[in-house]
Design an enzyme around this catalytic site. Structure first.
Site, mmCIF file in Angstrom:
data_model
loop_
_atom_site.group_PDB
_atom_site.id
_atom_site.type_symbol
_atom_site.label_atom_id
_atom_site.label_comp_id
_atom_site.label_asym_id
_atom_site.label_seq_id
_atom_site.Cartn_x
_atom_site.Cartn_y
_atom_site.Cartn_z
ATOM 1 N N GLU A 111 5.636 0.170 -12.731
ATOM 2 C CA GLU A 111 6.066 0.282 -11.163
ATOM 3 C C GLU A 111 6.415 -1.110 -10.702
ATOM 4 O O GLU A 111 5.602 -1.956 -10.756
ATOM 5 C CB GLU A 111 4.971 1.424 -11.213
ATOM 6 N N ASP A 113 6.786 -1.390 -6.314
ATOM 7 C CA ASP A 113 5.567 -0.882 -5.026
ATOM 8 C C ASP A 113 6.553 -1.200 -3.750
ATOM 9 O O ASP A 113 6.281 -2.452 -3.888
ATOM 10 C CB ASP A 113 4.247 -0.480 -5.211
ATOM 11 N N GLU A 115 4.481 0.294 -0.256
ATOM 12 C CA GLU A 115 4.193 0.691 0.402
ATOM 13 C C GLU A 115 3.747 0.105 1.685
ATOM 14 O O GLU A 115 2.983 -0.861 1.994
ATOM 15 C CB GLU A 115 2.478 0.690 -0.277
ATOM 16 N N THR A 129 2.626 -4.747 -1.201
ATOM 17 C CA THR A 129 3.795 -4.503 -2.398
ATOM 18 C C THR A 129 3.377 -5.009 -3.581
ATOM 19 O O THR A 129 1.941 -5.578 -3.599
ATOM 20 C CB THR A 129 4.577 -5.603 -2.639
ATOM 21 N N GLU A 140 -1.037 -7.521 -5.867
ATOM 22 C CA GLU A 140 -0.795 -6.297 -4.719
ATOM 23 C C GLU A 140 -0.824 -7.879 -3.789
ATOM 24 O O GLU A 140 -1.155 -9.078 -3.783
ATOM 25 C CB GLU A 140 -1.623 -5.937 -4.195
ATOM 26 N N TRP A 204 -8.707 2.954 1.312
ATOM 27 C CA TRP A 204 -8.427 1.205 0.928
ATOM 28 C C TRP A 204 -7.217 0.743 2.040
ATOM 29 O O TRP A 204 -7.017 -0.345 1.516
ATOM 30 C CB TRP A 204 -7.886 1.702 -0.247
#
Length: 291
Positions: A111, A113, A115, A129, A140, A204
């Site tokens: 994945e 991401d 976000e 990310t 992250e 979170w």
């Protein structure tokens, strides 16, 4: 932001789909829409999904009683250059996550991401990310988007994914780079679908003392348009995935194996002035860090 557990956008969506009795395998049976020339379906929250302007714009919404919504391409890809213009929810949206990402299926999934993490009006919106490989994330990185307002207008979010590097761009500025390390895991063995979603990320996704979304400012709405895909299509089993590293695809050319000089300077500027979290610094260095 508490980074002890960072859920992926796809994991959250899967949880909601299962909770309401759905199934990833039923995507092919859902109603198909044409979005900027690409077949998509609302795989969860279809009552909070709206496509308009002759198939050129999608709106996702979320309120206190509904977890949000998400849509996915019906075609999967093995490499490519993927773009979406997004306008994030306005006003006090702390805890609301707007996501655009590539994901495979299965427990050991890959994945990539984007976000966008909502915030109070007086605080900058942040972009998280994350990269999952074989079902493991915790890669992250976060930047605050204080050089523009992602809620006031549409901005371009782009993923470059080839067999040498992954680059996350915001308005053509690199904000995250992962280069392949020989002999180490890299997301290039599974086909991935493009998805977007709007979901509840409390607590979170919040960097304030506030631990709950302020629903007085809801419903929250995110908008998506100008969806562009230059990708290597593969079947659902990924049997033709090897061809997706072919130099016949422009994004696999040697010039896209690393950032050019101007991109590297812009990237270093982002790291110096806007990055607020980096797993390469916060934890013992994984092998892909520092490249």
């Amino acid at each position: 932001m508490n980074i002890s557990y960072i859920p992926s956008a796809a994991t959250y969506a899967l949880f909601v789909v299962v909770l309401v009795g759905g199934c990833w395998g039923n995507i092919a049976e859902e109603e198909t829409y044409r979005f900027n020339g690409h077949d998509i379906t609302a795989y969860w929250g279809s009552d909070h999904f709206n496509i308009s302007n002759q198939g050129t714009e999608v709106e996702l919404s979320m309120d206190r009683l509904h977890a949000g919504a998400g849509f996915t391409t019906k075609r999967s890809y093995g490499s490519g250059f993927f773009q979406m213009r997004i306008k994030a929810p306005r006003r006090n949206s702390a805890g609301v996550v707007t996501a655009f990402y590539l994901t495979s299926v299965g427990e050991a999934h890959d994945e990539l991401d984007f976000e966008i993490l909502g915030n109070e009006e007086s605080r900058p919106i942040r972009l998280n990310t994350n990269i999952f490989i074989d079902g493991y994330g915790n890669r992250e990185k976060t930047v605050h988007l204080s050089w523009f307002d992602p809620t006031a207008d549409f901005h371009n979010y782009t993923l470059l994914w080839n067999h040498r590097q992954i680059v996350f761009f915001v308005d053509e500025v690199p904000v995250r780079v992962m280069r392949k390390v020989d002999g180490k895991s890299y997301p290039a063995t599974r086909p991935m679908w493009l998805q977007a979603s709007l979901w509840n990320g409390e607590p979170w996704a919040m960097d304030t003392d506030q631990k709950k979304i302020n629903w007085a400012y809801g419903p929250f709405r995110a908008y998506f348009k100008d969806f562009k895909v230059d990708g290597c299509p593969v079947d659902g089993e990924g049997s033709d995935l090897a061809s997706c590293s072919s130099p016949e695809y422009w994004w696999n050319a040697e010039r896209y194996w690393k950032l050019d000089e101007a991109q590297q300077m812009a990237y270093e500027h982002v790291l110096e002035h806007y990055q607020t979290a980096d797993y390469c610094i916060d934890r013992p260095h994984p092998p892909e860090c520092g490249l």
